[in-house]
Design an enzyme around this catalytic site. Structure first.
Site, PDB file in Angstrom:
ATOM      1  N   ALA A  13       0.817  -1.219   0.000  1.00  0.00           N
ATOM      2  CA  ALA A  13       0.000   0.000   0.000  1.00  0.00           C
ATOM      3  C   ALA A  13       0.848   1.265   0.000  1.00  0.00           C
ATOM      4  CB  ALA A  13      -0.933   0.007   1.213  1.00  0.00           C
ATOM      5  N   SER A  14       2.119   1.169  -0.330  1.00  0.00           N
ATOM      6  CA  SER A  14       3.021   2.316  -0.300  1.00  0.00           C
ATOM      7  C   SER A  14       3.071   3.035  -1.640  1.00  0.00           C
ATOM      8  CB  SER A  14       4.435   1.859   0.082  1.00  0.00           C
ATOM      9  OG  SER A  14       5.402   2.834  -0.257  1.00  0.00           O
ATOM     10  N   GLY A  15       2.755   4.332  -1.620  1.00  0.00           N
ATOM     11  CA  GLY A  15       2.795   5.119  -2.838  1.00  0.00           C
ATOM     12  C   GLY A  15       4.190   5.228  -3.416  1.00  0.00           C
ATOM     13  N   SER A  17       6.621   3.079  -2.924  1.00  0.00           N
ATOM     14  CA  SER A  17       6.977   1.759  -3.463  1.00  0.00           C
ATOM     15  C   SER A  17       6.405   1.599  -4.870  1.00  0.00           C
ATOM     16  CB  SER A  17       6.455   0.645  -2.551  1.00  0.00           C
ATOM     17  OG  SER A  17       7.096   0.661  -1.288  1.00  0.00           O
TER      18      SER A  17
END
Length: 201
Positions: A13-15, A17
């Site tokens: 859920a990491s932008g 990433s």
């Protein structure tokens, strides 16, 4: 880890990433490096390393992050909704699906990227089982079967272990790439990673 691997600590859920994933996978492939996937729960990493959870940060800090995500996406030509409404939805099952693939000896790269893309490009909820099954199908996987394992002890233990180990090793966020004993935090350090792999740094 051997000299031919890159450890990749990330969140589904990491932008950031998401913004680095395509370039990172391409770089690893061109360099002949095996990616060791280490998905984490960022809330645990942040808590253990003394950082404020994203949703609890000062509005000015949240605003700056939103603007930076948008600017970074535009710079690299990567479509991004930098303030998705589903940013803080529960990702236990989504992350558990990636962990399940790892436990099965399968590559979670495509599914993890599709999850990041779904959230940060299309603002789809990673808590929605219909969305997860669709993404799994796109990756050629059996969504319901993966979801059945995702909440299980093995998958959740792996995520917990990765998260705690990340904090113990001084990793402060995602993505973090570890190569030749060096930890590089952030997709904006990919040029450093490339230099290390090319033995220029």
């Amino acid at each position: 880890m051997t000299a031919k691997t890159i450890e990749y600590f990330y969140s589904v859920a990491s932008g950031y990433s998401y913004l680095g994933a395509g370039r990172f996978y391409d770089l690893a492939a061109r360099s002949g490096r095996q990616v060791i996937h280490r998905p984490v729960y960022l809330r645990i990493v942040l808590e253990r390393t003394g950082a404020t959870q994203f949703q609890d940060r000062h509005p000015a800090r949240i605003r700056q992050m939103v603007e930076d995500l948008g600017t970074t996406g535009a710079y690299h030509g990567i479509p991004i909704n930098s303030d998705p409404s589903h940013h803080y939805d529960n990702i236990e099952v989504a992350a558990g699906m990636a962990a399940t693939l790892i436990l099965q000896g399968r590559d979670p790269a495509m599914l993890s990227f599709l999850m990041q893309q779904a959230l940060w490009r299309d603002d789809r909820s990673l808590a929605d089982t219909t969305v997860l099954d669709d993404l799994a199908s796109q990756a050629g996987l059996d969504g319901p079967a993966l979801r059945a394992e995702a909440r299980g002890e093995a998958a959740q233990d792996l995520l917990q272990k990765n998260s705690l180990e990340a904090a113990e090793r001084g990793i402060i966020g995602a993505p973090t790439y570890i190569v030749e004993g060096r930890a590089l935090f952030g997709q904006d350090r990919l040029h450093h990673l490339e230099a290390i792999l090319a033995e220029r740094l």
